[in-house]
Design a protein around this motif. Structure first.
Motif, PDB file in Angstrom:
ATOM      1  N   ALA A 272       0.761  -1.155   0.061  1.00 42.07           N
ATOM      2  CA  ALA A 272      -0.105  -0.054  -0.072  1.00 42.07           C
ATOM      3  C   ALA A 272       0.790   1.265   0.001  1.00 42.07           C
ATOM      4  O   ALA A 272       0.304   2.241  -0.506  1.00 42.07           O
ATOM      5  CB  ALA A 272      -1.084   0.077   1.155  1.00 42.07           C
ATOM      6  N   GLU A 273       1.981   1.203   0.538  1.00 38.50           N
ATOM      7  CA  GLU A 273       2.893   2.373   0.767  1.00 38.50           C
ATOM      8  C   GLU A 273       3.548   2.708  -0.719  1.00 38.50           C
ATOM      9  O   GLU A 273       4.211   3.859  -0.793  1.00 38.50           O
ATOM     10  CB  GLU A 273       3.816   2.315   2.044  1.00 38.50           C
ATOM     11  N   MET A 274       3.382   2.126  -1.640  1.00 39.99           N
ATOM     12  CA  MET A 274       4.262   2.267  -2.826  1.00 39.99           C
ATOM     13  C   MET A 274       3.739   3.445  -3.582  1.00 39.99           C
ATOM     14  O   MET A 274       4.526   4.252  -4.201  1.00 39.99           O
ATOM     15  CB  MET A 274       4.022   1.109  -3.801  1.00 39.99           C
ATOM     16  N   ALA A 275       2.105   3.907  -3.280  1.00 35.31           N
ATOM     17  CA  ALA A 275       1.769   4.981  -3.920  1.00 35.31           C
ATOM     18  C   ALA A 275       2.093   6.433  -3.347  1.00 35.31           C
ATOM     19  O   ALA A 275       2.657   7.145  -4.138  1.00 35.31           O
ATOM     20  CB  ALA A 275       0.159   4.873  -3.689  1.00 35.31           C
TER      21      ALA A 275
ATOM     22  N   ALA B  28      10.494  -4.003  -4.078  1.00 34.94           N
ATOM     23  CA  ALA B  28       9.279  -3.369  -4.891  1.00 34.94           C
ATOM     24  C   ALA B  28       9.471  -2.103  -5.265  1.00 34.94           C
ATOM     25  O   ALA B  28       8.746  -1.450  -6.169  1.00 34.94           O
ATOM     26  CB  ALA B  28       8.117  -3.753  -3.862  1.00 34.94           C
ATOM     27  N   SER B  29       9.870  -1.154  -4.098  1.00 30.05           N
ATOM     28  CA  SER B  29       9.854   0.339  -4.542  1.00 30.05           C
ATOM     29  C   SER B  29      10.879   0.607  -5.464  1.00 30.05           C
ATOM     30  O   SER B  29      10.550   1.605  -6.408  1.00 30.05           O
ATOM     31  CB  SER B  29      10.326   1.106  -3.232  1.00 30.05           C
ATOM     32  N   VAL B  30      12.084  -0.102  -5.578  1.00 35.80           N
ATOM     33  CA  VAL B  30      12.889   0.233  -6.785  1.00 35.80           C
ATOM     34  C   VAL B  30      12.219  -0.234  -8.088  1.00 35.80           C
ATOM     35  O   VAL B  30      12.239   0.572  -9.187  1.00 35.80           O
ATOM     36  CB  VAL B  30      14.226  -0.763  -6.695  1.00 35.80           C
ATOM     37  N   LEU B  31      11.719  -1.400  -8.133  1.00 42.72           N
ATOM     38  CA  LEU B  31      10.819  -1.934  -9.395  1.00 42.72           C
ATOM     39  C   LEU B  31       9.707  -0.937  -9.909  1.00 42.72           C
ATOM     40  O   LEU B  31       9.626  -0.675 -10.933  1.00 42.72           O
ATOM     41  CB  LEU B  31      10.430  -3.407  -9.280  1.00 42.72           C
TER      42      LEU B  31
END
Length: 322
Positions: free
Chosen positions: A226-229, A289-292
Motif C-alpha cells: 500500500a505504501e508504494m503509492a 518493490a519500491s525500486v521496481l
C-alpha cells in the motif's frame, strides 16, 4: 516530442535490454557481481574524475546550489519518515527505509547518463556535486537512524567512525575528491592514461543501466504494498517539483544546472535502498518493490519532464528578476 523519444529510448532501452537478457538466460543475480564491481569501483569513478578534473575550481564551490538540492532531498525523506513513524507508532527502522525509498534517487547508475545525454557536458559539474553531497547525507542517515532504532547497539564513537568510513572510503567520493584536487591544481594525466579514463567513463552509463535491468528482472514483485503509492508520488513528482522551487528561490543558476538537479530528483528509488534494507534486515521485499515500481513509472514521469525541459515549457527560473 521526437527529440525526447530519441533521448529516452536509448536510456530506458538499456534497462529493458538488461531485463530481457536476464529473463532469457536465467542466470543467478550473483553472476552480476563482477560487472557491479567494474561499475562501482572503475567505470563510474573514472567518469566522475573526468567530469570534475576538467572543471574550473570556482564552479565546484557553489554552496547555495548544493544546499538547495540536498535540502530538497532531506525534506522528502523527512516527510515520508514522519508520516510512517506516526502510522507505525514509532517504528524508526521501517520509517527510515520508507524515507530513503522516497528520497534516495538512482543518481549514481542513472543520473550521469540521462543528465549528460539530455543536457550535454555543461551538466557534468552539477551532477557530480549533487551525487557527492547527497550520498554523504544518505550514508550518514542510514546507520545513524538504524542505531537509534535499537537494531544495532553501537557506541557513539563506533557509530561516528562507521559513518565517516562509509563516506571517506566510497569509490565515487574518492574519485570526486581526486577530481576536485586535479581541477584545483590544473593537473592533466598523461595522454595514454587519459585515453584509458575516457574508455572507462564511456562504459559507465551503458553497463550501469544494463546491470540495473538485470537486477530488476531477478527481483520479481510479489504483490503491491500500500505504501508504494505515496513513495512513488513523493519520489517521482514531489521531489523534482520541490527541488525546482527551492533552487529557483535560492539563486540565479544556469539553466543546465537547474535542469540537472530537477532531473536527478525525478529519478526512481536507488538500488542502494534495497542493499541497505538487506544489510539491516528491515523492509527488504518492499524496498525491492519500491525500486521496481518507481523505475517502471519513471519511464512516464521522466519522459514528461524531459518534454517540459526540451520544449521550453519549464522555465529555468521560476522567479526571474527576484
Amino acid at each position: 516530442m521526437y527529440d525526447v523519444i530519441g533521448l529516452v529510448i536509448p536510456f530506458f532501452g538499456l534497462i529493458f535490454v538488461g531485463f530481457i537478457a536476464a529473463r532469457i538466460t536465467r542466470r543467478p543475480l550473483d553472476d552480476l557481481g563482477w560487472m557491479n564491481t567494474f561499475i562501482l569501483y572503475v567505470a563510474l569513478p573514472a567518469l566522475f574524475f573526468q567530469l570534475l578534473s576538467n572543471t574550473p575550481i570556482e564552479q565546484l564551490t557553489a554552496w547555495g546550489y548544493i544546499f538547495g538540492s540536498v535540502f530538497s532531498t532531506f525534506v522528502i525523506f523527512s516527510l515520508m519518515f514522519v508520516a510512517s513513524a506516526v502510522l507505525s507508532r514509532g517504528d524508526v527502522a521501517q520509517s527510515t527505509m520508507k524515507g530513503l525509498a522516497a528520497a534516495y534517487g538512482n543518481i549514481g547508475y542513472m543520473g550521469p547518463g540521462i543528465a549528460l545525454l539530455a543536457l550535454g557536458e555543461e551538466a557534468a559539474v552539477p551532477v557530480a556535486l549533487i551525487f557527492c553531497f547527497e550520498n554523504i547525507m544518505h550514508f550518514a542517515i542510514a546507520p545513524t537512524m538504524m542505531a537509534l532504532s535499537g537494531g544495532k547497539h553501537a557506541s557513539p564513537a563506533a557509530l561516528a567512525l562507521g559513518v565517516v568510513k562509509k563516506i571517506v572510503l566510497h569509490p565515487f567520493i574518492i574519485a570526486t575528491a581526486i577530481g576536485v584536487a586535479a581541477a584545483a591544481l590544473e593537473f592533466r594525466p598523461p595522454m595514454p592514461v587519459e585515453r584509458l579514463l575516457d574508455y572507462l567513463a564511456r562504459a559507465a552509463a551503458p553497463c550501469a543501466l544494463f546491470a540495473m535491468g538485470v537486477t530488476l528482472a531477478l527481483r520479481p514483485l510479489r504483490g503491491m504494498p500500500a505504501e508504494m503509492a505515496p513513495i512513488a508520488m513523493l519520489k517521482l513528482v514531489v521531489h523534482p517539483a520541490l527541488c525546482y522551487v527551492v533552487l529557483s528561490w535560492i539563486g540565479d543558476y544556469p539553466p543546465s544546472w537547474v535542469y540537472a538537479a530537477v532531473l536527478l530528483a525525478s529519478l526512481p528509488t536507488a538500488t542502494n535502498v534495497f542493499v541497505i534494507a538487506q544489510q539491516y534486515g528491515v523492509w527488504v521485499e518492499r524496498a525491492s518493490a519500491s525500486v521496481l515500481v518507481t523505475t517502471c513509472l519513471s519511464v512516464l514521469t521522466v519522459t514528461a519532464l524531459l518534454y517540459l525541459i526540451t520544449s521550453g515549457l519549464l522555465p529555468p527560473d521560476l522567479f526571474p528578476g527576484r
